[in-house]
Design an enzyme around this catalytic site. Sequence first.
Site, PDB file in Angstrom:
ATOM      1  NE  ARG A 235       1.320   0.540  -4.692  1.00 12.43           N
ATOM      2  CZ  ARG A 235       2.163   1.501  -4.341  1.00 12.43           C
ATOM      3  NH1 ARG A 235       2.170   1.949  -3.108  1.00 12.43           N
ATOM      4  NH2 ARG A 235       2.990   2.017  -5.231  1.00 12.43           N
ATOM      5  CD  GLU A 264      -4.213   4.121  -2.377  1.00 12.61           C
ATOM      6  OE1 GLU A 264      -3.992   3.647  -1.258  1.00 12.61           O
ATOM      7  OE2 GLU A 264      -3.360   4.757  -3.027  1.00 12.61           O
ATOM      8  CG  HIS A 296      -0.651   6.469  -1.079  1.00 10.45           C
ATOM      9  ND1 HIS A 296      -1.040   5.409  -1.855  1.00 10.45           N
ATOM     10  CD2 HIS A 296       0.716   6.451  -1.082  1.00 10.45           C
ATOM     11  CE1 HIS A 296       0.029   4.789  -2.327  1.00 10.45           C
ATOM     12  NE2 HIS A 296       1.112   5.412  -1.871  1.00 10.45           N
TER      13      HIS A 296
HETATM   14  P1  NAD Z   1      11.555  -3.275  -2.148  1.00  6.93           P
HETATM   15  O1  NAD Z   1      11.411  -3.849  -3.510  1.00  6.93           O
HETATM   16  O2  NAD Z   1      12.873  -2.712  -1.733  1.00  6.93           O
HETATM   17  O3  NAD Z   1      11.162  -4.390  -1.057  1.00  6.93           O
HETATM   18  C1  NAD Z   1      10.082  -5.249  -1.208  1.00  6.93           C
HETATM   19  C2  NAD Z   1      10.441  -6.533  -0.478  1.00  6.93           C
HETATM   20  O4  NAD Z   1       9.299  -7.387  -0.520  1.00  6.93           O
HETATM   21  C3  NAD Z   1      11.608  -7.287  -1.124  1.00  6.93           C
HETATM   22  O5  NAD Z   1      12.571  -7.613  -0.152  1.00  6.93           O
HETATM   23  C4  NAD Z   1      10.945  -8.522  -1.712  1.00  6.93           C
HETATM   24  O6  NAD Z   1      11.814  -9.663  -1.740  1.00  6.93           O
HETATM   25  C5  NAD Z   1       9.789  -8.702  -0.734  1.00  6.93           C
HETATM   26  N1  NAD Z   1       8.750  -9.582  -1.230  1.00  6.93           N
HETATM   27  C6  NAD Z   1       8.357  -9.801  -2.505  1.00  6.93           C
HETATM   28  N2  NAD Z   1       7.396 -10.734  -2.542  1.00  6.93           N
HETATM   29  C7  NAD Z   1       7.177 -11.110  -1.257  1.00  6.93           C
HETATM   30  C8  NAD Z   1       6.318 -12.051  -0.655  1.00  6.93           C
HETATM   31  N3  NAD Z   1       5.493 -12.817  -1.386  1.00  6.93           N
HETATM   32  N4  NAD Z   1       6.346 -12.179   0.705  1.00  6.93           N
HETATM   33  C9  NAD Z   1       7.192 -11.427   1.442  1.00  6.93           C
HETATM   34  N5  NAD Z   1       8.055 -10.544   0.909  1.00  6.93           N
HETATM   35  C10 NAD Z   1       8.025 -10.374  -0.424  1.00  6.93           C
HETATM   36  O7  NAD Z   1      10.400  -2.203  -2.013  1.00  6.93           O
HETATM   37  P2  NAD Z   1      10.350  -0.972  -0.987  1.00  6.93           P
HETATM   38  O8  NAD Z   1      11.009   0.207  -1.604  1.00  6.93           O
HETATM   39  O9  NAD Z   1      10.783  -1.416   0.372  1.00  6.93           O
HETATM   40  O10 NAD Z   1       8.779  -0.679  -0.999  1.00  6.93           O
HETATM   41  C11 NAD Z   1       7.862  -1.593  -0.403  1.00  6.93           C
HETATM   42  C12 NAD Z   1       6.463  -1.228  -0.827  1.00  6.93           C
HETATM   43  O11 NAD Z   1       6.111   0.026  -0.218  1.00  6.93           O
HETATM   44  C13 NAD Z   1       6.333  -0.953  -2.336  1.00  6.93           C
HETATM   45  O12 NAD Z   1       6.022  -2.144  -3.015  1.00  6.93           O
HETATM   46  C14 NAD Z   1       5.217   0.056  -2.414  1.00  6.93           C
HETATM   47  O13 NAD Z   1       4.032  -0.667  -2.701  1.00  6.93           O
HETATM   48  C15 NAD Z   1       5.146   0.654  -1.026  1.00  6.93           C
HETATM   49  N6  NAD Z   1       5.363   2.101  -0.971  1.00  6.93           N
HETATM   50  C16 NAD Z   1       4.434   2.882  -0.367  1.00  6.93           C
HETATM   51  C17 NAD Z   1       4.627   4.259  -0.262  1.00  6.93           C
HETATM   52  C18 NAD Z   1       3.632   5.155   0.439  1.00  6.93           C
HETATM   53  O14 NAD Z   1       3.696   6.394   0.294  1.00  6.93           O
HETATM   54  N7  NAD Z   1       2.694   4.644   1.238  1.00  6.93           N
HETATM   55  C19 NAD Z   1       5.778   4.823  -0.814  1.00  6.93           C
HETATM   56  C20 NAD Z   1       6.728   3.991  -1.422  1.00  6.93           C
HETATM   57  C21 NAD Z   1       6.527   2.624  -1.496  1.00  6.93           C
END
Ligand code: NAD
Length: 338
Positions: A235, A264, A296
């Site tokens: 994000r 964005e 994105h």
């Molecule tokens: P997820 O929930 O499986 O993993 C997120 C991880 O971040 C978890 O392990 C959580 O414990 C950790 N976390 C939370 N707070 C934290 C902190 N303060 N410091 C460090 N780690 C922390 O999510 P995911 O499916 O792996 O997705 C990750 C991110 O990717 C989503 O939040 C979303 O914003 C982004 N995303 C982007 C796209 C894209 O097209 N660019 C698509 C899907 C998801």
Amino acid sequence: MRIAIFGTKAYDRRFLTKANVAHGHDLVFFEPRLDEATAVLADGFPAVCVFVNDLLNADVLERLAAGGTRLVALRCAGTNNVDLSAALRLGITVVRVPAYSPHAVAEFTVALMLALDRNIARAWTRVRENNFALDGLIGRNLHERTVGVIGTGRIGALVARSLRLGFGCEVLASDVARDPDLEAAGVCYVDPATLLGNVDIVTLHCPLTPETHHIVDAAAIQSARPGMMIVNTSRGGLIDTAAMIDGLKSRKLGGVALDVYEQEADLFFEDLSSEIVQDDLFQRLLTFPNVLVTGHQAFLTEEALTAIAETTLASISDAEAGRTLHNRVTPEQVRPHD
Ligand code: NAD
């Protein structure tokens, strides 16, 4: 159920229409994003379906509730664009697609990392003009370099594993919860400050919460290894864009690859090639030779779009039938990290 689907592109319509054969909902597609001005379009729709840059603040949710909406289905994993407390107060249930294809985003992350590091976009631009000179295109091996992964959930874990086991990188990780399988693979967990001070490349995969907002700020960039590269497919709000630009100008940062950007919502998913873009920070970013930006698109694979459409419509069918909602999001589920 009648569903008002906001912010739709041709590919959304194609995949949702195909998945709907199994559900038989009444899908009404709207091109505009949901915000205060467009919320009126949802009047009379019990369900509303949105994506990452639709705005569901308290005002919009109140408008939706007044129009009879009781269910919001996010076609994405992140919930940072929804005021979940307001939704709860207004009796609006929120569901999301927690994992549609972590591989899609993880693979794109590694692709961006390689493309930035090996100057692939710059090389392609040159070759198209029959310029085959290699000066200025020297990259670095990924092998044995130290990469930091912030957030080792579904996507971050795949990236960490691929870098560690596939490319032979040293991988430092930071997360509020450790993944023992990654530790067994040789990934070393440290606190975010230690990580940011000791890596050649950092890649961001944590959600955007008040705690992670601007996790990469001026202080973090100042304490980074000279030439550190940043990759962000999570994000935009995780990075202080102005501080990142300062880091690029001073050469403290060696490069930046972004699939997401803090502002964005005003830019991405639209063809603005004939417009004058007003975002000066974004325009400045595009002037650096060592910056690579995509709009994105990390999620954009056949597999992910199929999974998004099927999970979204299945959740709506479950809600209509009064079945348990496995993908429901409540403020409590998100708050632990806030
Ligand atoms: P997820 O929930 O499986 O993993 C997120 C991880 O971040 C978890 O392990 C959580 O414990 C950790 N976390 C939370 N707070 C934290 C902190 N303060 N410091 C460090 N780690 C922390 O999510 P995911 O499916 O792996 O997705 C990750 C991110 O990717 C989503 O939040 C979303 O914003 C982004 N995303 C982007 C796209 C894209 O097209 N660019 C698509 C899907 C998801």
